[in-house]
Design a protein around this motif. Structure first.
Motif, PDB file in Angstrom:
ATOM      1  N   GLU A  70      -5.278  -2.358   0.818  1.00 31.37           N
ATOM      2  CA  GLU A  70      -4.417  -1.877   1.898  1.00 31.37           C
ATOM      3  C   GLU A  70      -5.190  -1.983   3.212  1.00 31.37           C
ATOM      4  OE1 GLU A  70      -2.015  -0.676   4.385  1.00 31.37           O
ATOM      5  OE2 GLU A  70      -1.134  -0.295   2.388  1.00 31.37           O
ATOM      6  N   GLU A 115      -4.317  -0.533   6.158  1.00 27.75           N
ATOM      7  CA  GLU A 115      -4.150   0.608   7.053  1.00 27.75           C
ATOM      8  C   GLU A 115      -5.077   1.737   6.591  1.00 27.75           C
ATOM      9  OE1 GLU A 115      -0.156   1.740   8.177  1.00 27.75           O
ATOM     10  OE2 GLU A 115       0.622  -0.139   7.347  1.00 27.75           O
ATOM     11  N   ILE A 141      -3.624   5.166   5.407  1.00 28.80           N
ATOM     12  CA  ILE A 141      -2.976   5.164   4.094  1.00 28.80           C
ATOM     13  C   ILE A 141      -4.026   5.175   2.994  1.00 28.80           C
ATOM     14  CG2 ILE A 141      -1.548   3.802   2.512  1.00 28.80           C
ATOM     15  CD1 ILE A 141       0.104   2.916   4.877  1.00 28.80           C
ATOM     16  N   ASP A 160      -0.813  -3.676  -1.346  1.00 32.03           N
ATOM     17  CA  ASP A 160       0.118  -3.847  -0.238  1.00 32.03           C
ATOM     18  C   ASP A 160       0.549  -5.306  -0.166  1.00 32.03           C
ATOM     19  OD1 ASP A 160       1.628  -3.143   1.985  1.00 32.03           O
ATOM     20  OD2 ASP A 160      -0.010  -3.550   3.379  1.00 32.03           O
ATOM     21  N   LYS A 174       7.179   1.857   1.582  1.00 33.70           N
ATOM     22  CA  LYS A 174       6.687   2.680   2.683  1.00 33.70           C
ATOM     23  C   LYS A 174       7.843   3.046   3.612  1.00 33.70           C
ATOM     24  CE  LYS A 174       2.204   0.329   2.957  1.00 33.70           C
ATOM     25  NZ  LYS A 174       1.369  -0.523   3.823  1.00 33.70           N
ATOM     26  N   PRO A 175       7.796   4.234   4.234  1.00 34.36           N
ATOM     27  CA  PRO A 175       6.797   5.295   4.029  1.00 34.36           C
ATOM     28  C   PRO A 175       7.039   6.010   2.698  1.00 34.36           C
ATOM     29  CG  PRO A 175       8.474   6.032   5.549  1.00 34.36           C
ATOM     30  CD  PRO A 175       8.798   4.608   5.253  1.00 34.36           C
ATOM     31  N   PRO A 201       2.794  10.348  -1.132  1.00 38.24           N
ATOM     32  CA  PRO A 201       1.624  10.051  -1.956  1.00 38.24           C
ATOM     33  C   PRO A 201       1.702  10.676  -3.342  1.00 38.24           C
ATOM     34  CG  PRO A 201       1.063  11.531  -0.140  1.00 38.24           C
ATOM     35  CD  PRO A 201       2.429  11.001   0.132  1.00 38.24           C
TER      36      PRO A 201
END
Length: 229
Positions: free
Chosen positions: A10, A12, A15, A54, A103-104, A107
């Motif tokens: 990922e 980001e 995240i 991702d 996303k979003p 979690p």
């Protein structure tokens, strides 16, 4: 499941930090990569129990990483993507993802899905016989057979034919591209996509003769599928 290693690919950082925190609370170990090439390197070196992947990544994108991993291993893969279109989800599943979240995401949902995938795949990984529409692929005895009213009918397969059948039996109903079957199943020196067609022709003939006609079929524009009834 406790202490399982999860590779998070990922780009980001926020995240990654959130996923590492939530997974860590549940006893998972984590390692991360911010681009597809590093993700592939980590996968090859560390052999994680699960990959959270991702789609939009620098370098190799998530679909390319997914396809590359599937050519090498059966590692469970959870796709995490901002793409909510059905075609994007189907693309991920067709290539070999075990599940996906959009996303979003919450979690807690990611952790729950990760646990579910690991429970499912770990249960299947210890299953010595793969079963698809009456066909049995015994991974221990290295043989394939049909249990029929008149008795067991064993298929007389070459080593390569068995590899192909076993590889496809792990994911019934999934369409496999010729290039993937070459990479996953064919030994050195046989790496020509047209060679797959020859093996498939022989496999279909042997399956039909044993009483499993139609279980192995071609998929126009893709490759081949081993179908559950």
């Amino acid at each position: 499941m406790e202490n399982a290693l999860v590779l998070i690919v990922e780009d980001e950082p926020e995240i990654v930090e959130i996923l590492e925190a939530y997974l860590g609370r549940e006893g998972f170990r984590t390692v991360s990569a911010s681009d597809g090439n590093t993700g592939m390197s980590h996968h090859q070196r560390l052999k994680p129990d699960l990959v959270i992947l991702d789609v939009k990544l620098p370098g190799l994108d998530g679909y390319e990483v997914l396809a590359a991993i599937r050519r090498q291993a059966d590692t469970p893969i959870l796709m995490a993507t901002a793409l909510a279109e059905d075609l994007d989800k189907l693309q991920a599943l067709r290539i070999g993802a075990d599940d996906y979240v959009v996303k979003p995401f919450n979690p807690l949902e990611v952790v729950a899905r990760a646990k579910a995938i690991l429970r499912r795949t770990r249960k299947s990984s210890v299953e010595p016989v793969l079963r698809v529409s009456g066909l049995n692929v015994d991974m221990v005895a290295h043989m394939a057979y049909l249990d029929l009213p008149g008795g067991r009918r064993v298929l007389d397969l070459t080593r390569t034919e068995f590899r192909i059948l076993a590889h496809m039996a792990r994911w019934p109903n999934r369409a496999f591209e010729r290039s993937e079957l070459v990479d996953a199943c064919l030994p050195e020196g046989e790496a020509l996509e047209r060679t797959v067609d020859s093996h498939m022709s022989n496999l279909r003939r042997k399956l039909a003769a044993a009483g499993a006609n139609g279980i192995l079929s071609g998929v126009r524009g893709v490759g081949y599928r081993l179908a559950e009834s």
